[in-house]
Design a protein around this motif. Structure first.
Motif, PDB file in Angstrom:
ATOM      1  N   ASN A 193       0.842  -1.184   0.000  1.00  0.00           N
ATOM      2  CA  ASN A 193       0.000   0.000   0.000  1.00  0.00           C
ATOM      3  C   ASN A 193       0.881   1.238   0.000  1.00  0.00           C
ATOM      4  O   ASN A 193       1.846   1.316   0.757  1.00  0.00           O
ATOM      5  CB  ASN A 193      -0.915   0.011   1.230  1.00  0.00           C
ATOM      6  N   VAL A 194       0.556   2.187  -0.852  1.00  0.00           N
ATOM      7  CA  VAL A 194       1.344   3.411  -0.974  1.00  0.00           C
ATOM      8  C   VAL A 194       0.650   4.519  -0.185  1.00  0.00           C
ATOM      9  O   VAL A 194      -0.491   4.875  -0.463  1.00  0.00           O
ATOM     10  CB  VAL A 194       1.483   3.824  -2.451  1.00  0.00           C
ATOM     11  N   GLN A 195       1.344   5.068   0.807  1.00  0.00           N
ATOM     12  CA  GLN A 195       0.754   6.084   1.668  1.00  0.00           C
ATOM     13  C   GLN A 195       0.600   7.424   0.964  1.00  0.00           C
ATOM     14  O   GLN A 195      -0.322   8.186   1.236  1.00  0.00           O
ATOM     15  CB  GLN A 195       1.622   6.274   2.925  1.00  0.00           C
ATOM     16  N   ALA A 196       1.504   7.742   0.055  1.00  0.00           N
ATOM     17  CA  ALA A 196       1.500   9.057  -0.583  1.00  0.00           C
ATOM     18  C   ALA A 196       0.292   9.237  -1.495  1.00  0.00           C
ATOM     19  O   ALA A 196      -0.233   8.276  -2.066  1.00  0.00           O
ATOM     20  CB  ALA A 196       2.784   9.244  -1.385  1.00  0.00           C
ATOM     21  N   VAL A 197      -0.128  10.483  -1.615  1.00  0.00           N
ATOM     22  CA  VAL A 197      -1.185  10.838  -2.573  1.00  0.00           C
ATOM     23  C   VAL A 197      -0.533  11.005  -3.942  1.00  0.00           C
ATOM     24  O   VAL A 197       0.402  11.789  -4.087  1.00  0.00           O
ATOM     25  CB  VAL A 197      -1.893  12.148  -2.170  1.00  0.00           C
ATOM     26  N   PRO A 198      -0.964  10.277  -4.964  1.00  0.00           N
ATOM     27  CA  PRO A 198      -0.331  10.393  -6.292  1.00  0.00           C
ATOM     28  C   PRO A 198      -0.486  11.794  -6.873  1.00  0.00           C
ATOM     29  O   PRO A 198      -1.452  12.503  -6.585  1.00  0.00           O
ATOM     30  CB  PRO A 198      -1.067   9.343  -7.131  1.00  0.00           C
ATOM     31  N   TRP A 199       0.452  12.165  -7.733  1.00  0.00           N
ATOM     32  CA  TRP A 199       0.473  13.530  -8.270  1.00  0.00           C
ATOM     33  C   TRP A 199      -0.789  13.883  -9.032  1.00  0.00           C
ATOM     34  O   TRP A 199      -1.229  15.037  -9.029  1.00  0.00           O
ATOM     35  CB  TRP A 199       1.697  13.727  -9.164  1.00  0.00           C
ATOM     36  N   SER A 200      -1.397  12.888  -9.680  1.00  0.00           N
ATOM     37  CA  SER A 200      -2.597  13.160 -10.472  1.00  0.00           C
ATOM     38  C   SER A 200      -3.784  13.564  -9.603  1.00  0.00           C
ATOM     39  O   SER A 200      -4.735  14.180 -10.098  1.00  0.00           O
ATOM     40  CB  SER A 200      -2.967  11.931 -11.305  1.00  0.00           C
ATOM     41  N   LEU A 201      -3.732  13.229  -8.307  1.00  0.00           N
ATOM     42  CA  LEU A 201      -4.794  13.627  -7.378  1.00  0.00           C
ATOM     43  C   LEU A 201      -4.411  14.855  -6.566  1.00  0.00           C
ATOM     44  O   LEU A 201      -5.285  15.566  -6.062  1.00  0.00           O
ATOM     45  CB  LEU A 201      -5.125  12.471  -6.420  1.00  0.00           C
ATOM     46  N   GLN A 202      -3.118  15.119  -6.444  1.00  0.00           N
ATOM     47  CA  GLN A 202      -2.679  16.279  -5.681  1.00  0.00           C
ATOM     48  C   GLN A 202      -3.140  17.587  -6.305  1.00  0.00           C
ATOM     49  O   GLN A 202      -3.250  18.607  -5.634  1.00  0.00           O
ATOM     50  CB  GLN A 202      -1.151  16.289  -5.564  1.00  0.00           C
ATOM     51  N   ARG A 203      -3.406  17.578  -7.597  1.00  0.00           N
ATOM     52  CA  ARG A 203      -3.809  18.794  -8.304  1.00  0.00           C
ATOM     53  C   ARG A 203      -5.257  19.169  -8.036  1.00  0.00           C
ATOM     54  O   ARG A 203      -5.709  20.229  -8.468  1.00  0.00           O
ATOM     55  CB  ARG A 203      -3.610  18.624  -9.802  1.00  0.00           C
ATOM     56  N   MET A 204      -6.001  18.322  -7.355  1.00  0.00           N
ATOM     57  CA  MET A 204      -7.420  18.571  -7.142  1.00  0.00           C
ATOM     58  C   MET A 204      -7.730  18.703  -5.658  1.00  0.00           C
ATOM     59  O   MET A 204      -7.099  18.067  -4.820  1.00  0.00           O
ATOM     60  CB  MET A 204      -8.257  17.431  -7.729  1.00  0.00           C
ATOM     61  N   VAL A 205      -8.714  19.544  -5.343  1.00  0.00           N
ATOM     62  CA  VAL A 205      -9.272  19.591  -4.001  1.00  0.00           C
ATOM     63  C   VAL A 205     -10.427  18.599  -4.002  1.00  0.00           C
ATOM     64  O   VAL A 205     -11.493  18.870  -4.555  1.00  0.00           O
ATOM     65  CB  VAL A 205      -9.759  21.007  -3.646  1.00  0.00           C
ATOM     66  N   PHE A 213      -8.211  13.759 -34.100  1.00  0.00           N
ATOM     67  CA  PHE A 213      -9.247  12.972 -33.440  1.00  0.00           C
ATOM     68  C   PHE A 213      -9.184  13.076 -31.913  1.00  0.00           C
ATOM     69  O   PHE A 213     -10.150  12.753 -31.220  1.00  0.00           O
ATOM     70  CB  PHE A 213      -9.153  11.502 -33.848  1.00  0.00           C
ATOM     71  N   VAL A 214      -8.059  13.526 -31.359  1.00  0.00           N
ATOM     72  CA  VAL A 214      -7.904  13.620 -29.907  1.00  0.00           C
ATOM     73  C   VAL A 214      -8.806  14.734 -29.371  1.00  0.00           C
ATOM     74  O   VAL A 214      -8.758  15.869 -29.838  1.00  0.00           O
ATOM     75  CB  VAL A 214      -6.435  13.890 -29.519  1.00  0.00           C
ATOM     76  N   ASP A 215      -9.622  14.419 -28.370  1.00  0.00           N
ATOM     77  CA  ASP A 215     -10.565  15.389 -27.808  1.00  0.00           C
ATOM     78  C   ASP A 215     -10.007  16.096 -26.576  1.00  0.00           C
ATOM     79  O   ASP A 215     -10.152  17.307 -26.431  1.00  0.00           O
ATOM     80  CB  ASP A 215     -11.882  14.693 -27.450  1.00  0.00           C
ATOM     81  N   VAL A 216      -9.413  15.338 -25.662  1.00  0.00           N
ATOM     82  CA  VAL A 216      -8.823  15.901 -24.450  1.00  0.00           C
ATOM     83  C   VAL A 216      -7.621  15.061 -24.059  1.00  0.00           C
ATOM     84  O   VAL A 216      -7.371  13.990 -24.631  1.00  0.00           O
ATOM     85  CB  VAL A 216      -9.824  15.934 -23.261  1.00  0.00           C
ATOM     86  N   ALA A 217      -6.884  15.547 -23.060  1.00  0.00           N
ATOM     87  CA  ALA A 217      -5.788  14.763 -22.486  1.00  0.00           C
ATOM     88  C   ALA A 217      -6.008  14.658 -20.988  1.00  0.00           C
ATOM     89  O   ALA A 217      -6.743  15.446 -20.384  1.00  0.00           O
ATOM     90  CB  ALA A 217      -4.438  15.420 -22.787  1.00  0.00           C
ATOM     91  N   ALA A 218      -5.361  13.670 -20.378  1.00  0.00           N
ATOM     92  CA  ALA A 218      -5.450  13.463 -18.934  1.00  0.00           C
ATOM     93  C   ALA A 218      -4.143  12.834 -18.466  1.00  0.00           C
ATOM     94  O   ALA A 218      -3.395  12.266 -19.270  1.00  0.00           O
ATOM     95  CB  ALA A 218      -6.637  12.568 -18.591  1.00  0.00           C
ATOM     96  N   PRO A 219      -3.835  12.922 -17.172  1.00  0.00           N
ATOM     97  CA  PRO A 219      -2.591  12.345 -16.661  1.00  0.00           C
ATOM     98  C   PRO A 219      -2.416  10.884 -17.082  1.00  0.00           C
ATOM     99  O   PRO A 219      -3.342  10.079 -16.960  1.00  0.00           O
ATOM    100  CB  PRO A 219      -2.749  12.472 -15.145  1.00  0.00           C
ATOM    101  N   GLY A 220      -1.216  10.569 -17.599  1.00  0.00           N
ATOM    102  CA  GLY A 220      -0.948   9.203 -18.049  1.00  0.00           C
ATOM    103  C   GLY A 220       0.451   8.730 -17.733  1.00  0.00           C
ATOM    104  O   GLY A 220       0.876   7.695 -18.238  1.00  0.00           O
ATOM    105  N   VAL A 221       1.171   9.481 -16.893  1.00  0.00           N
ATOM    106  CA  VAL A 221       2.537   9.121 -16.508  1.00  0.00           C
ATOM    107  C   VAL A 221       2.578   8.861 -15.009  1.00  0.00           C
ATOM    108  O   VAL A 221       2.015   9.631 -14.225  1.00  0.00           O
ATOM    109  CB  VAL A 221       3.521  10.254 -16.875  1.00  0.00           C
ATOM    110  N   ASP A 222       3.256   7.779 -14.614  1.00  0.00           N
ATOM    111  CA  ASP A 222       3.373   7.417 -13.193  1.00  0.00           C
ATOM    112  C   ASP A 222       1.999   7.387 -12.528  1.00  0.00           C
ATOM    113  O   ASP A 222       1.772   7.991 -11.478  1.00  0.00           O
ATOM    114  CB  ASP A 222       4.285   8.391 -12.452  1.00  0.00           C
ATOM    115  N   MET A 223       1.088   6.652 -13.132  1.00  0.00           N
ATOM    116  CA  MET A 223      -0.274   6.581 -12.624  1.00  0.00           C
ATOM    117  C   MET A 223      -0.398   5.446 -11.615  1.00  0.00           C
ATOM    118  O   MET A 223      -0.237   4.271 -11.938  1.00  0.00           O
ATOM    119  CB  MET A 223      -1.246   6.375 -13.775  1.00  0.00           C
ATOM    120  N   LEU A 224      -0.676   5.806 -10.388  1.00  0.00           N
ATOM    121  CA  LEU A 224      -0.835   4.828  -9.311  1.00  0.00           C
ATOM    122  C   LEU A 224      -2.245   4.260  -9.346  1.00  0.00           C
ATOM    123  O   LEU A 224      -3.220   4.997  -9.521  1.00  0.00           O
ATOM    124  CB  LEU A 224      -0.578   5.505  -7.965  1.00  0.00           C
TER     125      LEU A 224
END
Length: 411
Positions: A51-63, A259-270
């Motif tokens: 289990n990883v205690q840290a909050v992943p970066w992709s979630l740190q950007r959001m409240v 054809f790409v509509d949006v992008a989302a985090p895709g690197v180091d995804m926990l």
């Protein structure tokens, strides 16, 4: 179709991107793995991870409290179909929230492979599902975008790529029939230059049927790192998702094009892995469920929204680098908090371009450049002189009056 062979559906993992780069003779650059206890490089942990205690970066950007609005918007009541390698609900964060949508997997000889939708021998589908709907846990800082959503797992592919276009079509139709409101497809199929491959029309019909039944279809753009359409992402009724990095830029492996509509985090995804724990991986495979989770949040709060409205609002609220969509990150990197907290009662069916920057209508008057005095400087200096002279005259008059008075008083 290439050589008359039905193209195999491929995963969006970084491994696929590296293999493609090797064949093309390009630089072999592996995305850096995240640092921290229990985090391994892409693909190094398949089950029973720490289990990883840290909050992943992709979630740190959001409240997250704003994202879920105090629990009012968690995706509860929304079924998200994950068409993948299966989803193992023995991971505590996925327990009691995975429905067995069945297995369509067959081996190379066409024989049905044993197991159902909850059997994941690869770990890919379990990671995808975790990013969408993993529950809160005191053991980790990781949680899904829509922790209240339910996962419908349809096992359709495996590590050997035994899934094909026919089984993908069948899986999409099955997800619609079983009540899914969102479908996540983290795999793709490619054809020849004319984009027509065996099963093209059937796959197009399947995603259009999902649209007509009120189902949002989300698919990843691909990991070959070059320009070119992939399917089903390139179909008009599918929300195509590329991968972005920590700088909100397209990752080197993310497939791009109009054809790409949006992008989302895709690197180091926990995300979650079979049996328990979490692991890191890279790829557009894990950007797509990030957006599928957002779609579940929006539908949980706005059950009357049409698929086109969900897509348009996700695109409209994305963090843009241009006033309109571009071929690298589409309308921008998704902003879940903005999408949820600013959602109108009736969103548009299409995103709206930002107006181009315009200069003020008043004409620009050129002024001389130099180190000399300006008129304002001269006016100020003159005023100072006038005040100074006036004060001096007043002082002289007062002083003169005093001297004259004293002189008259002498005997």
């Amino acid at each position: 179709m290439r050589g008359g062979r039905v193209p195999v559906v491929r995963y969006r993992t970084a491994a696929a991107a590296m293999a493609a780069l090797t064949l093309l003779g390009g630089p072999l650059t592996v995305p850096a793995a995240a640092e921290g206890p229990g985090i391994s490089a892409a693909g190094e942990c398949g089950k029973n991870a720490q289990n990883v205690q840290a909050v992943p970066w992709s979630l740190q950007r959001m409240v997250l409290d704003e994202l879920w609005q105090g629990g009012a918007t968690t995706g509860a009541g929304v079924v998200v179909a994950v068409i993948d390698t299966g989803v193992d609900d023995q991971n505590p964060q996925l327990a009691s929230k995975v429905l067995d949508g069945g297995s369509l997997l067959k081996d190379k000889e066409g024989k049905r492979v044993e197991g159902g939708g909850k059997d994941d021998l690869v770990g890919h589908g379990t990671k995808v599902a975790g990013i969408i709907a993993a529950s809160h846990s005191e053991q980790t800082g990781f949680v899904g975008i829509a922790p209240g959503a339910t996962i419908l797992s349809i096992r359709q592919n495996d590590a050997e790529g035994n899934g094909d276009v026919h089984s993908l079509v069948e899986a999409v139709n099955s997800a619609v029939q079983q009540g899914a409101k969102v479908i996540n497809i983290s795999q793709d199929v490619r054809g020849a230059a004319d984009t027509r491959f065996v099963g093209y029309e059937e796959l197009k019909a399947a995603v259009e049927n999902a649209e007509n039944k009120g189902v949002v279809v989300v698919a990843s753009s691909g990991n070959e790192g070059k320009k070119g359409d992939t399917y089903p992402a390139a179909f008009r009724t599918v929300l195509a998702v590329g991968a972005s990095d920590r700088n909100n830029e397209r990752t080197y492996f993310s497939q791009y094009g109009d054809f790409v509509d949006v992008a989302a985090p895709g690197v180091d995804m926990l995300s979650t892995v079979p049996r328990g724990g979490q692991c890191v991986d890279n790829g557009t495979s894990f950007a797509a469920p990030y957006v599928a989770g957002l779609a579940a949040l929006l539908l949980g709060a706005h059950k009357d929204w049409k698929p086109s409205q969900v897509r348009a609002w996700i695109e409209q609220t994305a963090q843009r680098t241009d006033h309109k969509a571009n071929e690298y990150i589409g309308w921008g990197v998704v902003d879940p908090v903005k999408a949820v907290t600013t959602a109108p009662a009736t969103p548009p069916d299409k995103p709206v371009e930002d107006p181009p920057v315009q200069l003020a209508s008043a004409p620009i008057v050129p002024r001389p450049l130099g180190l000399g005095e300006t008129q304002a400087d001269r006016d100020g200096r003159t005023a100072t002189y006038v005040l100074g002279i006036g004060a001096l005259l007043v002082a002289l008059l007062i002083g003169g009056g005093i001297v004259l008075r004293d002189h008259r008083r002498r005997p």
